[in-house]
Write a protein that holds these residues in place. Sequence first.
Motif, mmCIF file in Angstrom:
data_model
loop_
_atom_site.group_PDB
_atom_site.id
_atom_site.type_symbol
_atom_site.label_atom_id
_atom_site.label_comp_id
_atom_site.label_asym_id
_atom_site.label_seq_id
_atom_site.Cartn_x
_atom_site.Cartn_y
_atom_site.Cartn_z
ATOM 1 N N VAL A 148 25.107 -9.107 -8.139
ATOM 2 C CA VAL A 148 23.998 -9.606 -7.647
ATOM 3 C C VAL A 148 22.855 -10.344 -8.434
ATOM 4 N N TYR A 149 22.632 -9.380 -9.538
ATOM 5 C CA TYR A 149 21.598 -9.910 -10.475
ATOM 6 C C TYR A 149 22.115 -10.946 -11.173
ATOM 7 N N GLY A 150 23.249 -10.925 -11.831
ATOM 8 C CA GLY A 150 24.008 -12.051 -12.467
ATOM 9 C C GLY A 150 24.346 -13.389 -11.823
ATOM 10 N N GLU A 151 24.615 -13.569 -10.742
ATOM 11 C CA GLU A 151 24.736 -14.480 -10.067
ATOM 12 C C GLU A 151 23.673 -15.386 -9.620
ATOM 13 N N LEU A 152 22.300 -14.443 -9.320
ATOM 14 C CA LEU A 152 21.061 -15.072 -8.944
ATOM 15 C C LEU A 152 20.291 -15.675 -10.150
ATOM 16 N N ARG A 153 20.846 -14.893 -11.433
ATOM 17 C CA ARG A 153 20.512 -15.374 -12.754
ATOM 18 C C ARG A 153 20.993 -16.742 -12.840
ATOM 19 N N LEU A 154 22.285 -16.972 -12.996
ATOM 20 C CA LEU A 154 23.132 -18.171 -12.944
ATOM 21 C C LEU A 154 22.322 -19.238 -11.887
ATOM 22 N N LEU A 155 22.038 -18.954 -10.675
ATOM 23 C CA LEU A 155 21.337 -19.907 -9.880
ATOM 24 C C LEU A 155 20.276 -20.440 -10.555
ATOM 25 N N GLN A 156 19.382 -19.668 -11.136
ATOM 26 C CA GLN A 156 18.076 -19.873 -11.806
ATOM 27 C C GLN A 156 18.145 -20.441 -13.008
ATOM 28 N N LEU A 157 19.241 -20.404 -13.526
ATOM 29 C CA LEU A 157 19.322 -21.284 -14.992
ATOM 30 C C LEU A 157 19.969 -22.633 -14.536
ATOM 31 N N LEU A 158 20.644 -22.909 -13.491
ATOM 32 C CA LEU A 158 21.025 -23.932 -12.846
ATOM 33 C C LEU A 158 19.985 -24.747 -12.546
ATOM 34 N N ALA A 159 19.065 -24.176 -11.775
ATOM 35 C CA ALA A 159 17.761 -24.916 -11.445
ATOM 36 C C ALA A 159 16.938 -25.211 -12.800
ATOM 37 N N GLN A 160 16.822 -24.501 -13.835
ATOM 38 C CA GLN A 160 16.680 -24.931 -14.976
ATOM 39 C C GLN A 160 17.083 -26.234 -15.667
ATOM 40 N N VAL A 161 18.453 -26.133 -15.551
ATOM 41 C CA VAL A 161 19.193 -27.268 -16.282
ATOM 42 C C VAL A 161 18.904 -28.352 -15.081
ATOM 43 N N ALA A 162 19.030 -28.598 -13.938
ATOM 44 C CA ALA A 162 18.705 -29.411 -12.924
ATOM 45 C C ALA A 162 17.206 -30.249 -13.249
ATOM 46 N N ARG A 163 16.378 -29.488 -13.684
ATOM 47 C CA ARG A 163 14.878 -30.083 -13.962
ATOM 48 C C ARG A 163 14.875 -30.951 -15.242
ATOM 49 N N ALA A 164 15.752 -30.662 -16.122
ATOM 50 C CA ALA A 164 16.007 -31.282 -17.408
ATOM 51 C C ALA A 164 16.886 -32.273 -17.466
ATOM 52 N N THR A 165 17.763 -32.434 -16.569
ATOM 53 C CA THR A 165 18.804 -33.769 -16.364
ATOM 54 C C THR A 165 18.488 -34.670 -15.228
ATOM 55 N N PRO A 166 19.031 -36.015 -15.761
ATOM 56 C CA PRO A 166 18.756 -37.076 -14.484
ATOM 57 C C PRO A 166 19.796 -36.951 -13.403
ATOM 58 N N LEU A 167 21.042 -36.233 -14.009
ATOM 59 C CA LEU A 167 21.876 -35.765 -12.592
ATOM 60 C C LEU A 167 21.121 -34.992 -11.550
ATOM 61 N N THR A 168 21.905 -35.392 -10.304
ATOM 62 C CA THR A 168 21.446 -34.536 -9.277
ATOM 63 C C THR A 168 22.422 -33.035 -9.322
ATOM 64 N N ILE A 169 21.980 -32.117 -9.323
ATOM 65 C CA ILE A 169 22.989 -30.962 -9.262
ATOM 66 C C ILE A 169 22.629 -30.172 -7.815
ATOM 67 N N VAL A 170 23.964 -29.989 -7.100
ATOM 68 C CA VAL A 170 23.984 -29.401 -5.598
ATOM 69 C C VAL A 170 24.456 -28.005 -6.122
ATOM 70 N N PRO A 171 23.508 -26.921 -6.301
ATOM 71 C CA PRO A 171 24.068 -25.625 -6.467
ATOM 72 C C PRO A 171 24.730 -24.946 -5.634
ATOM 73 N N THR A 172 25.889 -24.087 -5.668
ATOM 74 C CA THR A 172 26.758 -23.339 -5.078
ATOM 75 C C THR A 172 26.937 -22.046 -5.508
ATOM 76 N N LEU A 173 26.576 -21.020 -4.475
ATOM 77 C CA LEU A 173 26.643 -19.435 -4.991
ATOM 78 C C LEU A 173 28.214 -19.359 -5.019
ATOM 79 N N LEU A 174 28.818 -18.840 -5.930
ATOM 80 C CA LEU A 174 30.354 -18.230 -5.764
ATOM 81 C C LEU A 174 30.288 -17.015 -6.452
ATOM 82 N N GLY A 175 29.485 -16.164 -5.738
ATOM 83 C CA GLY A 175 29.662 -14.693 -6.230
ATOM 84 C C GLY A 175 31.247 -14.121 -5.954
ATOM 85 N N ALA A 176 31.622 -14.644 -5.004
ATOM 86 C CA ALA A 176 33.048 -14.081 -4.594
ATOM 87 C C ALA A 176 34.278 -15.002 -5.343
ATOM 88 N N HIS A 177 34.094 -15.012 -6.422
ATOM 89 C CA HIS A 177 35.035 -15.859 -7.407
ATOM 90 C C HIS A 177 36.151 -14.933 -7.780
#
Length: 404
Positions: A148-177
Amino acid sequence: MRDLIVLDTSAVMTCDPSLGEGRLGLIERGAVYVREGVVAWVGPERDLPQADGAVRLSAEGGLVTPGLVDAHAHPIFGGDRAAEFALRAEGKTYLDIARNGGGIMSTVRATRGAIDEDLVERTHERLSRALAQGTTTLEAKTGYALSVYGELRLLQLLAQVARATPLTIVPTLLGAHAVPAERNGDRALFVAECAGPMLEGARGLAHAVDVYCDEGAFTLEEARTILTAAKTSGFAVRAHAGQFRDLGAAGLVAELDGLSADHLEQVSDEQAHLMAQHGTVATLLPGACVQLRLTPPPVARLRDAGCMMALGTDMNPGSSMTESLPLQMWLAMTHLGMTVDEAWLGVTRHAARAAGRPEAGRIAPSAPADLVGWRTPDPAHVPYHYGENHVRGVIVAGTQVVSR
Ligand SMILES: [Zn+2]
């Protein structure tokens, strides 16, 4: 932001058949007028409206298309798996390697051990390479932390990347990988975590929820539990379905009116029809298919059923280490049996729908002004001349972000 006119094209590919010729909606010698980051007008250059003060940008006789959309990517991970790539070339299979502690689990160890700054920087580099090859929207999955902690951390880091790139990122939670080692004795507990606290925490951070439903991953019933809870919580849903064995996940996603069922090397006629009925996109991942030497997905069956087909890089360290959508187009045409039109729709309009950003992937009034100018005049040339980057320039939301 200055208004913009793109002109001197061979053609503008609108990907909207109501705006031009054929399924790709091609407008010969077309032009695009961009106002405040969105497409204000598209049509033949000779009909261009008066646009005082707009910057004029020449396409130098090349094709102009919508910015490409990567419908399936795993861009945030630690480490790499070049050694497994070498083992597979010696005859070991993906499942053999996974059973011996490699595969997804080796990337989970590397991702859990990586510091935030490294994950953000590596992900940003991958997205920059994607952008240079024409990708302006990318569906980005978590899935290499499996807690739970690790997957939410990755979503937060993706949001951080999204703010720094011109690309539009559509984030998906894949905890059940995959089921993490520490939960191997209690799968039900992990499934409950994926269907409960992980979803709670992902609110506002993830657009969709994904499950890897296949042999060696999650069962159809486990996928149903997680995806039903996700849908109830307001997330869009999607699944990795039928890469190795058809467990029925594509039909499940369709019944939940999900965005997309992905891989689909194994998919029944009945499920293909369900997907077409519910508007669930069939997202094919030719790079992973060819690299793992799988039987190609049944493109003719999906086409006959009336499914929308999208393409994704499946950008991931195990089975498809690439950022290139044009390469996927080449593979889709040479190994999967897709046509030029299908390959282009697969990285534009249909991919935008699969990614959950349906307003992208076309050049039409009020669509986001995400455009790619190519060095080649005709649509077939991009997949035909593979391994070469034909991008001349990329515009995101009306601003030029790549010029080559
Ligand atoms: Zn995947």
